[in-house]
Design a protein around this motif. Structure first.
Motif, mmCIF file in Angstrom:
data_model
loop_
_atom_site.group_PDB
_atom_site.id
_atom_site.type_symbol
_atom_site.label_atom_id
_atom_site.label_comp_id
_atom_site.label_asym_id
_atom_site.label_seq_id
_atom_site.Cartn_x
_atom_site.Cartn_y
_atom_site.Cartn_z
ATOM 1 N N ALA A 247 69.085 31.690 19.855
ATOM 2 C CA ALA A 247 70.302 30.539 19.565
ATOM 3 C C ALA A 247 70.861 30.099 20.629
ATOM 4 C CB ALA A 247 71.330 31.201 18.816
ATOM 5 N N LYS A 248 70.458 30.536 21.910
ATOM 6 C CA LYS A 248 71.182 29.837 23.286
ATOM 7 C C LYS A 248 69.859 29.402 24.075
ATOM 8 C CE LYS A 248 74.936 31.300 24.866
ATOM 9 N NZ LYS A 248 75.636 30.135 24.583
ATOM 10 N N SER A 249 68.618 29.291 23.510
ATOM 11 C CA SER A 249 67.611 28.951 24.264
ATOM 12 C C SER A 249 66.754 27.440 24.134
ATOM 13 C CB SER A 249 66.445 30.097 24.176
ATOM 14 O OG SER A 249 66.956 31.494 24.752
ATOM 15 N N HIS A 250 66.219 27.055 25.239
ATOM 16 C CA HIS A 250 65.801 25.702 25.152
ATOM 17 C C HIS A 250 64.441 25.711 25.731
ATOM 18 C CE1 HIS A 250 70.013 24.346 24.581
ATOM 19 N NE2 HIS A 250 70.031 25.116 25.236
ATOM 20 N N LEU A 251 63.345 25.578 24.756
ATOM 21 C CA LEU A 251 61.949 25.411 25.382
ATOM 22 C C LEU A 251 61.588 23.953 25.724
ATOM 23 C CD1 LEU A 251 59.478 26.937 26.107
ATOM 24 C CD2 LEU A 251 58.789 26.733 23.718
ATOM 25 N N ILE B 135 61.885 21.190 22.708
ATOM 26 C CA ILE B 135 61.369 19.697 22.934
ATOM 27 C C ILE B 135 59.808 19.644 23.477
ATOM 28 C CG2 ILE B 135 62.059 17.675 24.175
ATOM 29 C CD1 ILE B 135 65.261 19.168 24.256
ATOM 30 N N VAL B 136 59.237 18.817 23.210
ATOM 31 C CA VAL B 136 57.998 18.579 23.747
ATOM 32 C C VAL B 136 57.727 17.053 24.552
ATOM 33 C CG1 VAL B 136 55.294 18.197 23.282
ATOM 34 C CG2 VAL B 136 56.656 19.777 22.032
ATOM 35 N N GLY C 19 60.106 18.790 13.066
ATOM 36 C CA GLY C 19 61.667 18.638 13.423
ATOM 37 C C GLY C 19 61.502 18.738 14.739
ATOM 38 N N VAL C 20 60.500 18.664 15.667
ATOM 39 C CA VAL C 20 60.509 19.003 17.161
ATOM 40 C C VAL C 20 60.453 17.731 17.650
ATOM 41 C CG1 VAL C 20 59.290 19.753 19.263
ATOM 42 C CG2 VAL C 20 59.327 21.103 17.427
ATOM 43 N N PRO C 21 61.336 17.023 18.698
ATOM 44 C CA PRO C 21 61.274 15.854 19.226
ATOM 45 C C PRO C 21 59.930 15.802 20.279
ATOM 46 C CG PRO C 21 63.393 16.796 19.620
ATOM 47 C CD PRO C 21 62.674 18.060 18.991
ATOM 48 N N VAL C 22 59.133 14.955 20.024
ATOM 49 C CA VAL C 22 58.129 14.777 20.949
ATOM 50 C C VAL C 22 57.830 13.264 21.362
ATOM 51 C CG1 VAL C 22 55.363 14.820 21.001
ATOM 52 C CG2 VAL C 22 56.843 16.381 19.300
#
Length: 399
Positions: free
Chosen positions: A300-304, A334-335, A359-362
């Protein structure tokens, strides 16, 4: 309109330089050197470094085996053109004349104009460099890294350093934390009609949230180090090093091709990071994302931030399923198809569309846009909305 004699002469000179050849009017001083330097690369001639003089022969010559000659040629190019043009000429020489081989010579490295693309080339060649050349290459890379850090560090630090706590206010805010509507309202009596502006006597702004180490957001930069992604690797390494120096986030850097290289422990020295990457090879994105998934401590606090062109050499079905699982667990995925100055990547449109459908921004972005992207990501804002405002074209889910 009559043309001044000096202007006419300069125009004729430039035309002769553009046309090239053995024009007697150019057989003097700097003009001859400039004409020869350009002819060696773009016209008929023996090529820089070939034996037998400069630029009089027929056919497309190669670089030959003379690094000092190439160094002199690059010195001429640097004398006659500004840095951006020099870098373009160098890239052309890499492609047309095989300049990469000459980068193994110390004399050559002393003459080149260093930029991100050259750094990527040096990194890819480091395993075949003689020890003396490798030491000079490290100095060249360190110089470029220092320039990039100077350009990008302050903006990145300001964008990433702490989330803004809008519930508390302060009279001594940082510039980026000023609440301008409230500041203007509080200082209306200081309006200056002659300047048509308000001179604020008192600033109103937001306080930054003090965060404990266990509460820190975690940023994982997972970077494709295949050959086509080389500039992205260089920039990602710089940004990872900058963010790792900030006490407001926990930063990890993972590079991959068909193998996985965790460079998190080296982030204090971005030059060492770059000398650790293995540019080239195949691509197994699924395996790399799986490794990062196992390193994530608090979803919940991570950004890949996955930086790849999505040309998957591994299991694409498993990759999509894994990314879906990460999104479902609360990881902000996020990609970035590229992190480069050009911002126009080649990518796999089919897999990009499937990832976007999760729903992943690419999309791709430039280094100057990346700090603002990270600020939006850390605040859990709508990254696609941010991209639209920044005039960045994101991949549609139905692509």
């Amino acid at each position: 309109m009559n043309e001044a004699p000096n202007d006419k002469g300069e125009r004729e000179r430039r035309w002769r330089l553009a046309v090239g050849g053995e024009d007697e009017a150019l057989q003097q001083g700097d003009d001859q050197r400039l004409s020869n330097a350009l002819t060696m690369l773009y016209g008929e001639g023996d090529g820089p470094g070939a034996s037998g003089g400069s630029g009089g022969g027929k056919g497309r010559g190669g670089l030959g085996r003379s690094a000092p000659s190439v160094a002199r040629w690059l010195g001429d190019i640097r004398q006659f053109f500004p840095t951006p043009v020099v870098q373009v000429v160098q890239r052309d020489a890499m492609e047309r004349l095989g300049l990469q081989q000459m980068l193994l010579e110390p004399e050559m490295l002393g003459a080149v104009e260093a930029d991100v693309n050259l750094v990527a080339t040096l990194v890819s060649l480091r395993n075949v460099m003689p020890a003396k050349t490798k030491a000079i290459a490290r100095e060249v890379i360190a110089k470029v890294v220092a320039q990039l850090m100077e350009r990008l560090e302050q903006k990145t630090a300001e964008a990433v350093r702490g989330a803004i706590d809008r519930r508390r206010r302060t009279g001594r805010p940082r510039f980026s934390d000023i609440d301008w509507p409230r500041t203007i309202q509080a200082n209306l009596r200081h309006y200056q009609p002659e300047h048509r502006t308000v001179v604020p006597e008192r600033l109103v702004g937001f306080m930054r949230r003090q965060r404990r180490l266990v509460d820190l957001d975690e940023v994982v930069l997972c970077v494709d180090q295949s050959g086509s992604m080389a500039p992205s690797v260089v920039y990602a390494s710089i940004f990872a090093a900058v963010m790792a120096s900030l006490p407001t986030v926990k930063t990890k850097l993972v590079c991959f091709d068909t193998a996985i290289l965790d460079l998190t422990e080296d982030l204090a020295d971005p030059v060492e990071v770059l000398f650790g990457v293995q540019l080239g090879g195949g691509t197994d994105i699924n395996q790399a994302v799986g490794y990062c998934e196992n390193r994530i401590e608090s979803p919940a606090k991570s950004h890949l931030i996955l930086i790849t062109d999505l040309y998957e050499g591994g299991d694409s079905e498993a990759l999509v399923a894994r990314l879906a699982r990460l999104v479902g667990s609360g990881v902000n995925v996020i990609v970035l198809l590229a992190l480069s100055d050009e911002g126009r990547p080649a990518y796999d449109p089919q897999l990009s569309g499937r990832v976007a459908s999760l729903g992943v921004p690419v999309f791709a972005c430039t280094p100057d846009q990346f700090p603002d992207l990270m600020a939006a990501a850390l605040k859990r804002e709508d990254v696609l909305a941010w991209a639209a405002k920044a005039d960045i074209k994101a991949i549609r889910s139905d692509a």
